[in-house]
Design a protein around this motif. Sequence first.
Motif, PDB file in Angstrom:
ATOM      1  N   GLN A   1       0.834  -1.197   0.000  1.00 19.55           N
ATOM      2  CA  GLN A   1       0.000   0.000   0.000  1.00 19.55           C
ATOM      3  C   GLN A   1       0.876   1.258   0.000  1.00 19.55           C
ATOM      4  OE1 GLN A   1      -3.310  -0.456  -0.332  1.00 19.55           O
ATOM      5  NE2 GLN A   1      -3.501   1.739  -0.682  1.00 19.55           N
ATOM      6  N   LYS A   2       1.947   1.230   0.801  1.00 21.02           N
ATOM      7  CA  LYS A   2       2.882   2.361   0.792  1.00 21.02           C
ATOM      8  C   LYS A   2       3.573   2.493  -0.558  1.00 21.02           C
ATOM      9  CE  LYS A   2       3.914   2.683   5.744  1.00 21.02           C
ATOM     10  NZ  LYS A   2       4.968   2.643   6.784  1.00 21.02           N
ATOM     11  N   GLY A   3       3.788   1.358  -1.197  1.00 15.88           N
ATOM     12  CA  GLY A   3       4.385   1.381  -2.527  1.00 15.88           C
ATOM     13  C   GLY A   3       3.498   2.087  -3.535  1.00 15.88           C
ATOM     14  N   PHE A   4       2.183   1.806  -3.467  1.00 14.97           N
ATOM     15  CA  PHE A   4       1.247   2.495  -4.355  1.00 14.97           C
ATOM     16  C   PHE A   4       1.277   3.993  -4.089  1.00 14.97           C
ATOM     17  CE2 PHE A   4      -0.945  -1.653  -5.023  1.00 14.97           C
ATOM     18  CZ  PHE A   4      -0.982  -1.617  -6.409  1.00 14.97           C
ATOM     19  N   GLY A   5       1.395   4.368  -2.806  1.00 10.91           N
ATOM     20  CA  GLY A   5       1.493   5.782  -2.470  1.00 10.91           C
ATOM     21  C   GLY A   5       2.731   6.416  -3.067  1.00 10.91           C
ATOM     22  N   ALA A   6       3.846   5.693  -3.024  1.00  9.82           N
ATOM     23  CA  ALA A   6       5.094   6.201  -3.596  1.00  9.82           C
ATOM     24  C   ALA A   6       4.974   6.370  -5.110  1.00  9.82           C
ATOM     25  CB  ALA A   6       6.240   5.249  -3.263  1.00  9.82           C
ATOM     26  N   VAL A   7       4.292   5.428  -5.762  1.00  7.13           N
ATOM     27  CA  VAL A   7       4.094   5.507  -7.215  1.00  7.13           C
ATOM     28  C   VAL A   7       3.273   6.745  -7.568  1.00  7.13           C
ATOM     29  CG1 VAL A   7       2.895   4.427  -9.160  1.00  7.13           C
ATOM     30  CG2 VAL A   7       4.368   3.054  -7.693  1.00  7.13           C
ATOM     31  N   LYS A   8       2.193   6.961  -6.849  1.00  7.05           N
ATOM     32  CA  LYS A   8       1.340   8.114  -7.134  1.00  7.05           C
ATOM     33  C   LYS A   8       2.083   9.431  -6.907  1.00  7.05           C
ATOM     34  CE  LYS A   8      -2.393   6.811  -4.723  1.00  7.05           C
ATOM     35  NZ  LYS A   8      -3.809   6.822  -4.284  1.00  7.05           N
ATOM     36  N   GLN A   9       2.859   9.492  -5.822  1.00  6.49           N
ATOM     37  CA  GLN A   9       3.616  10.709  -5.545  1.00  6.49           C
ATOM     38  C   GLN A   9       4.646  10.986  -6.636  1.00  6.49           C
ATOM     39  OE1 GLN A   9       5.325  10.368  -1.636  1.00  6.49           O
ATOM     40  NE2 GLN A   9       3.473  11.070  -0.602  1.00  6.49           N
ATOM     41  N   GLU A  10       5.330   9.929  -7.096  1.00  6.06           N
ATOM     42  CA  GLU A  10       6.348  10.116  -8.122  1.00  6.06           C
ATOM     43  C   GLU A  10       5.723  10.456  -9.470  1.00  6.06           C
ATOM     44  OE1 GLU A  10      10.092  10.316 -10.053  1.00  6.06           O
ATOM     45  OE2 GLU A  10       9.308  10.680  -8.037  1.00  6.06           O
ATOM     46  N   PHE A  11       4.558   9.891  -9.764  1.00  2.46           N
ATOM     47  CA  PHE A  11       3.848  10.222 -11.004  1.00  2.46           C
ATOM     48  C   PHE A  11       3.558  11.722 -11.042  1.00  2.46           C
ATOM     49  CE2 PHE A  11       0.137  10.940 -13.610  1.00  2.46           C
ATOM     50  CZ  PHE A  11       0.320  10.113 -14.707  1.00  2.46           C
ATOM     51  N   ILE A  12       3.018  12.248  -9.940  1.00  2.00           N
ATOM     52  CA  ILE A  12       2.683  13.674  -9.884  1.00  2.00           C
ATOM     53  C   ILE A  12       3.948  14.525  -9.898  1.00  2.00           C
ATOM     54  CG2 ILE A  12       1.648  15.475  -8.453  1.00  2.00           C
ATOM     55  CD1 ILE A  12      -0.372  13.378  -7.486  1.00  2.00           C
ATOM     56  N   ARG A  13       4.967  14.109  -9.111  1.00  2.20           N
ATOM     57  CA  ARG A  13       6.217  14.879  -9.062  1.00  2.20           C
ATOM     58  C   ARG A  13       6.879  14.944 -10.430  1.00  2.20           C
ATOM     59  NH1 ARG A  13      11.242  15.071  -9.570  1.00  2.20           N
ATOM     60  NH2 ARG A  13      11.240  12.963 -10.442  1.00  2.20           N
ATOM     61  N   PHE A  14       6.945  13.800 -11.110  1.00  2.00           N
ATOM     62  CA  PHE A  14       7.580  13.728 -12.422  1.00  2.00           C
ATOM     63  C   PHE A  14       6.844  14.610 -13.424  1.00  2.00           C
ATOM     64  CE2 PHE A  14       8.038  11.586 -16.601  1.00  2.00           C
ATOM     65  CZ  PHE A  14       9.414  11.644 -16.735  1.00  2.00           C
ATOM     66  N   THR A  15       5.519  14.545 -13.413  1.00  2.46           N
ATOM     67  CA  THR A  15       4.723  15.366 -14.329  1.00  2.46           C
ATOM     68  C   THR A  15       4.947  16.849 -14.065  1.00  2.46           C
ATOM     69  OG1 THR A  15       3.019  13.634 -14.386  1.00  2.46           O
ATOM     70  CG2 THR A  15       2.389  15.810 -15.196  1.00  2.46           C
ATOM     71  N   ASN A  16       4.879  17.236 -12.798  1.00  3.35           N
ATOM     72  CA  ASN A  16       5.073  18.640 -12.444  1.00  3.35           C
ATOM     73  C   ASN A  16       6.485  19.111 -12.789  1.00  3.35           C
ATOM     74  OD1 ASN A  16       2.470  18.716 -11.470  1.00  3.35           O
ATOM     75  ND2 ASN A  16       3.052  18.501  -9.332  1.00  3.35           N
ATOM     76  N   TYR A  17       7.458  18.211 -12.628  1.00  5.22           N
ATOM     77  CA  TYR A  17       8.850  18.574 -12.949  1.00  5.22           C
ATOM     78  C   TYR A  17       9.002  18.861 -14.447  1.00  5.22           C
ATOM     79  CZ  TYR A  17      13.920  18.184 -13.488  1.00  5.22           C
ATOM     80  OH  TYR A  17      15.233  18.423 -13.801  1.00  5.22           O
ATOM     81  N   LEU A  18       8.439  17.986 -15.282  1.00  3.90           N
ATOM     82  CA  LEU A  18       8.501  18.213 -16.723  1.00  3.90           C
ATOM     83  C   LEU A  18       7.812  19.514 -17.109  1.00  3.90           C
ATOM     84  CD1 LEU A  18       7.692  14.651 -18.162  1.00  3.90           C
ATOM     85  CD2 LEU A  18       9.931  15.756 -18.044  1.00  3.90           C
ATOM     86  N   ARG A  19       6.637  19.720 -16.517  1.00  4.60           N
ATOM     87  CA  ARG A  19       5.817  20.873 -16.914  1.00  4.60           C
ATOM     88  C   ARG A  19       6.335  22.189 -16.339  1.00  4.60           C
ATOM     89  NH1 ARG A  19       0.145  20.620 -14.350  1.00  4.60           N
ATOM     90  NH2 ARG A  19       1.438  21.296 -12.577  1.00  4.60           N
ATOM     91  N   ASP A  20       6.623  22.210 -15.019  1.00  3.00           N
ATOM     92  CA  ASP A  20       6.901  23.469 -14.339  1.00  3.00           C
ATOM     93  C   ASP A  20       8.393  23.815 -14.295  1.00  3.00           C
ATOM     94  OD1 ASP A  20       4.173  23.571 -13.848  1.00  3.00           O
ATOM     95  OD2 ASP A  20       4.360  22.561 -11.913  1.00  3.00           O
ATOM     96  N   THR A  21       9.249  22.816 -14.072  1.00  6.67           N
ATOM     97  CA  THR A  21      10.686  23.088 -13.980  1.00  6.67           C
ATOM     98  C   THR A  21      11.336  23.104 -15.356  1.00  6.67           C
ATOM     99  OG1 THR A  21      10.760  22.046 -11.787  1.00  6.67           O
ATOM    100  CG2 THR A  21      12.859  22.356 -12.934  1.00  6.67           C
ATOM    101  N   LEU A  22      11.040  22.079 -16.165  1.00  7.70           N
ATOM    102  CA  LEU A  22      11.625  22.026 -17.512  1.00  7.70           C
ATOM    103  C   LEU A  22      10.807  22.806 -18.542  1.00  7.70           C
ATOM    104  CD1 LEU A  22      12.824  18.294 -17.734  1.00  7.70           C
ATOM    105  CD2 LEU A  22      14.056  20.320 -16.921  1.00  7.70           C
ATOM    106  N   ASN A  23       9.610  23.247 -18.132  1.00  4.26           N
ATOM    107  CA  ASN A  23       8.748  24.068 -19.003  1.00  4.26           C
ATOM    108  C   ASN A  23       8.376  23.353 -20.302  1.00  4.26           C
ATOM    109  OD1 ASN A  23       7.268  26.419 -19.542  1.00  4.26           O
ATOM    110  ND2 ASN A  23       8.946  27.329 -20.704  1.00  4.26           N
TER     111      ASN A  23
END
Length: 293
Positions: free
Chosen positions: A93-115
């Motif tokens: 269950q914690k693993g699923f939480g880690a996956v969801k957090q990384e999915f959002i972090r990765f998306t935001n990083y591409l969009r907001d940091t790398l523009n």
Amino acid sequence: SPGVGKSTLALSAPAPVLIDFDKGISRVRAEHRKDTIVCRTHEEVLADVNSPEMAGYETVIIDTGGSFISYLQDWAIRSNPAQNRQKNGALSQKGFGAVKQEFIRFTNYLRDTLNKNVIYIFHSEEQKDRDGNPTQRLMCEGSARNIVWQPCDFGGYVQMIGENRVVSFTPTDEFFAKGCHGISGKRALPTLNPGDRNDFITRLFDEARGNIEAEGELYAEERKKYDAAMAAADEILAAVTDGESATKAIALMQGIEHALTSKRECSVKLNQAATALGLVYDKASGTYVQKEA
């Protein structure tokens, strides 16, 4: 569904690079293929998106989102097996939480940091709702599908209607979709003949940006009216010293040209000023009167 042209459609975005988790680039007609990254682990993906070569791309395409989530599950187990893996080797269950957090972090990083523009391609599968009606769900493991829509501005469902390909940005009982910035409803997808330019999403992004600029200009005008309304209200409130002047202020406030939330805010300000003077509003007479001791 496979074969409906989702990858080719995604590649119509401006200056794209495709991260091919699904080994699907071979199914795209050669003339429409773009630069492609093939990785074996999430760590390799992170290394590639942080490389200097990424500066030349405007759009990052994840093909498919379902396979990417499978990569993230593998990454989560390897990065923290004690927390993210069950005894049978499955994701915890914690693993699923880690996956969801990384999915959002990765998306935001591409969009907001790398523009970058970010496009996720998903296959869908037909399921039945509680009433037995067919509905389309994104193909990806676990509850991760529940956060897929969170970071996106709009999402389209691609389908065949008769012999025509259509992308829908308005949800129905059959499938979920998401519209924004004036992008909504059904859009017919062009049939690409040899030599035709593949630029549907580039034009869609241009349309959305034009709508955003128009919305911004409209809001700027409304903001000017709002500021003027609040300034006029402050002048009226400066003259409120007793019940008579507070009652007079009611009509004066109504005569202001309001915009955005100014009417409600002016009413609250007047009530606050009256309360500070020990006044209460009498509904029967429509006036402010002195509060009885």
